[in-house]
Design a protein around this motif. Structure first.
Motif, mmCIF file in Angstrom:
data_model
loop_
_atom_site.group_PDB
_atom_site.id
_atom_site.type_symbol
_atom_site.label_atom_id
_atom_site.label_comp_id
_atom_site.label_asym_id
_atom_site.label_seq_id
_atom_site.Cartn_x
_atom_site.Cartn_y
_atom_site.Cartn_z
ATOM 1 N N ASP A 180 7.348 4.417 7.105
ATOM 2 C CA ASP A 180 6.478 4.463 5.932
ATOM 3 C C ASP A 180 7.225 4.107 4.652
ATOM 4 O OD1 ASP A 180 4.341 5.154 7.499
ATOM 5 O OD2 ASP A 180 4.442 7.300 7.054
ATOM 6 N N THR A 181 8.518 4.354 4.648
ATOM 7 C CA THR A 181 9.330 4.024 3.473
ATOM 8 C C THR A 181 9.490 2.516 3.292
ATOM 9 O OG1 THR A 181 11.309 4.310 4.838
ATOM 10 C CG2 THR A 181 10.619 6.190 3.484
ATOM 11 N N LYS A 191 5.072 -0.887 -2.000
ATOM 12 C CA LYS A 191 4.468 0.007 -3.000
ATOM 13 C C LYS A 191 3.981 -0.852 -4.167
ATOM 14 C CE LYS A 191 5.764 3.745 -0.724
ATOM 15 N NZ LYS A 191 6.485 3.116 0.391
ATOM 16 N N HIS A 192 2.713 -1.133 -4.192
ATOM 17 C CA HIS A 192 2.169 -2.056 -5.186
ATOM 18 C C HIS A 192 2.085 -1.444 -6.589
ATOM 19 C CE1 HIS A 192 1.083 -5.128 -2.216
ATOM 20 N NE2 HIS A 192 0.778 -4.116 -1.417
ATOM 21 N N SER A 193 2.261 -0.138 -6.681
ATOM 22 C CA SER A 193 2.221 0.511 -7.995
ATOM 23 C C SER A 193 3.557 0.400 -8.731
ATOM 24 C CB SER A 193 1.836 1.986 -7.829
ATOM 25 O OG SER A 193 2.757 2.644 -6.963
ATOM 26 N N ASN A 194 4.599 0.002 -8.015
ATOM 27 C CA ASN A 194 5.921 -0.121 -8.641
ATOM 28 C C ASN A 194 5.941 -1.253 -9.660
ATOM 29 O OD1 ASN A 194 6.702 1.954 -7.010
ATOM 30 N ND2 ASN A 194 7.983 0.709 -5.637
ATOM 31 N N GLN A 230 -2.860 -2.349 -3.310
ATOM 32 C CA GLN A 230 -2.417 -1.125 -2.644
ATOM 33 C C GLN A 230 -3.449 -0.653 -1.620
ATOM 34 O OE1 GLN A 230 0.504 0.315 -3.068
ATOM 35 N NE2 GLN A 230 0.210 2.240 -1.959
#
Length: 418
Positions: free
Chosen positions: A225-226, A230-233, A382
Motif C-alpha cells: 500500500d505504501t 498519492k495524488h494529494s502530494n 485519487q
C-alpha cells in the motif's frame, strides 16, 4: 509429467507480453512439479529476457539447412540520393520479376507458403517425437499451425490466447491472405483446450473449436500500500506515462503526443513520458521535435521494471487501437493510476470501467477532454486510482496458477476418457 511450451517465433530476446506470459507460465508449471521445456524455431541467437526457473529448458530447433524458399524482399528507397534511387529502383524491378517467376514455378503463392510451412512442421514433428512430452501448450494459433500442419499427434494440446482470439486467426487486423485464414481457423479443431483472457472473448472463437475453454487472466504482481501513488502530494512537476512497444499502428503513441501538444502550454508543469522500444522510434521522435516538445515529451527506451516507472507518474494514457489484455494498463491500475483509453479497444474496454477507474474515449477529442479533467483534479485522480487498485486485485499469480492447473487436469482427464 513433461510439458512442452511452444512459441515458434520471438521468444528469444523478446520483450513483449506473450514472452512474459510464456515465462511466467513455465515457472508456474515448474513450481507445480512438472518438467517444462520451451521451444522456438527462430533464426536468432539469444536468450529469454524474462526470469525463468533454472529448471526450465529452452530449445531453439532452428536449422539453417532446412529448405525455405523465400521471395526477395521489396525495398522502397525514400532518400534523396539519385544514384541510390536508381540502384534500388533496379533492385526492386529484379525482385518483382524473380518473385513472379518463383511463385509461378511453385504453383502459386499458396503452394509456396505451404511448401515452407510443411518443411518446418516436419522439423517440429521430429523434435516432438524425440522429446515425447505428455502435454503441449502453444502460445498462439500460429505456433499451433507450425507444429500440426500435415502432422498428427496423440498428445493433448492446449493453446494460450494472449489477445482477442480472432486476432490470432482472422484477417480483422489485416495482412493475412484467405488461405492463411483458412489454415489457422481449421487449426482450432486440433486443440483439446484453450485459455482466454475474458469471458466476452468466447464469442470470438471459431466454430471449429470444440474443446474445453477456460477464462484465465494474466497475473499482476502485488505491491505494498505504501507503493500506491498519492495524488494529494504536492509536486513540482506532474507526469503522464505510457508503456508499450513503439508501434503507431497498434499502440498509437502519436495520438498521445498530438493531444499533449495541444495542452502543453496550458499545463506547463506537466510532462509526457514513454517507456518502450520499437520500429516507430524515429517517427515519434520527429513528431516531438516538430511540435517543439523535446523538453516535455520523452522516449525513455526499454525498462525491465515497468511498475517502478509507473509509480512516478500521475496519469496513464493508453491510446491503443487493439489489445489482448493490456498488461501495462493493469500494472498502472495496480499502483492507483487513473487511466485513459479508447472505448473501441479490446482488452482496454474490459479493464477500464468508464467513470470509475478511468475514462474510455470514443475519439481523440474525447480523450483530450478526459485528460484535461484528470490533469485539473487531483482528488478525481485519487478516487479513480484507488478504485482501479481494488478492481485489479483478483488478477493474481495464484489465480492464474489455479486456472491453468485445473485446465490441464480437465483436458488430460477428458483425453484419457475419450
Amino acid at each position: 509429467m513433461k510439458i512442452l511450451l511452444i512459441q515458434h517465433l520471438y521468444f528469444l530476446n523478446g520483450i513483449g507480453g506473450t514472452e512474459k506470459i510464456c515465462s511466467l507460465l513455465a515457472n508456474v508449471l515448474i513450481s507445480s512439479g512438472f518438467q517444462v521445456e520451451i521451444a522456438t524455431n527462430d533464426n536468432v541467437i539469444g536468450k529469454a529476457v524474462f526470469p525463468l526457473d533454472k529448471n526450465v529448458r529452452v530449445t531453439n530447433i532452428y536449422d539453417a539447412s532446412l529448405e525455405q524458399i523465400e521471395e526477395i524482399p521489396i525495398y522502397n528507397y525514400r532518400g534523396r540520393n539519385l544514384l541510390l534511387w536508381i540502384k534500388y529502383k533496379l533492385m526492386k524491378k529484379y525482385a518483382k520479376l524473380y518473385n513472379r517467376r518463383l511463385i509461378r514455378r511453385m504453383g502459386g503463392e499458396e503452394k509456396l507458403y505451404q511448401h515452407n510451412l510443411r518443411n518446418r512442421a516436419i522439423a517440429w514433428k521430429r523434435y516432438i517425437d524425440r522429446l515425447k512430452p505428455d502435454l503441449i501448450i502453444t502460445m498462439s494459433i500460429g505456433s499451433l499451425l507450425e507444429i500440426t500442419f500435415g502432422n498428427t499427434f496423440s498428445i493433448p494440446i492446449l493453446n494460450s490466447v494472449n489477445g482477442r482470439p480472432d486476432y490470432d486467426y482472422s484477417n480483422v487486423l489485416g495482412g493475412r491472405k484467405p488461405y492463411m485464414v483458412e489454415l489457422l481457423t481449421n487449426c482450432f479443431n486440433k486443440l483439446d483446450g484453450i485459455q482466454i483472457l475474458f469471458d466476452s472473448y468466447r464469442e470470438f472463437l471459431p466454430s471449429t473449436f470444440t474443446g474445453i475453454c477456460r477464462v484465465i487472466t494474466n497475473p499482476i504482481p502485488r505491491v505494498a500500500d505504501t507503493d500506491l501513488v498519492k495524488h494529494s502530494n504536492e509536486k513540482a512537476r506532474c507526469k503522464i506515462v505510457h508503456i508499450g512497444r513503439l508501434d503507431t499502428e497498434c499502440k498509437q503513441q502519436h495520438i498521445a503526443i498530438g493531444i499533449f501538444g495541444k495542452l502543453a502550454k496550458k499545463y506547463p508543469t506537466w510532462d509526457l513520458e514513454f517507456w518502450g522500444t520499437g520500429v516507430d522510434f524515429e517517427r515519434l521522435n520527429l513528431q516531438i521535435v516538430n511540435l517543439e516538445l523535446s523538453d516535455r515529451v520523452f522516449l525513455r527506451g526499454f525498462t525491465d521494471n515497468p511498475i517502478e516507472k509507473i509509480k512516478g507518474a500521475d496519469i496513464f494514457i493508453f491510446p491503443s487501437k487493439y489489445e489482448g489484455f493490456g498488461l501495462a494498463l493493469a500494472e498502472a491500475m495496480l499502483v492507483a493510476l487513473p487511466s485513459i483509453g479508447f472505448i473501441t479497444c479490446s482488452g482496454v474496454n474490459e479493464l477500464i470501467k468508464h467513470g470509475e477507474n478511468g475514462f474510455l474515449a470514443k475519439d481523440n477529442i474525447e480523450m483530450e477532454h478526459y485528460l484535461k479533467q484528470l490533469m485539473d483534479n487531483p482528488s478525481l485522480r485519487q478516487r479513480m486510482g484507488l478504485t482501479g487498485n481494488r478492481m485489479i486485485k483478483d488478477y493474481s499469480l495464484e489465480n492464474m496458477a489455479a486456472g491453468w492447473l485445473a485446465l490441464i487436469r480437465d483436458v488430460i482427464k477428458t483425453k484419457s476418457n475419450g
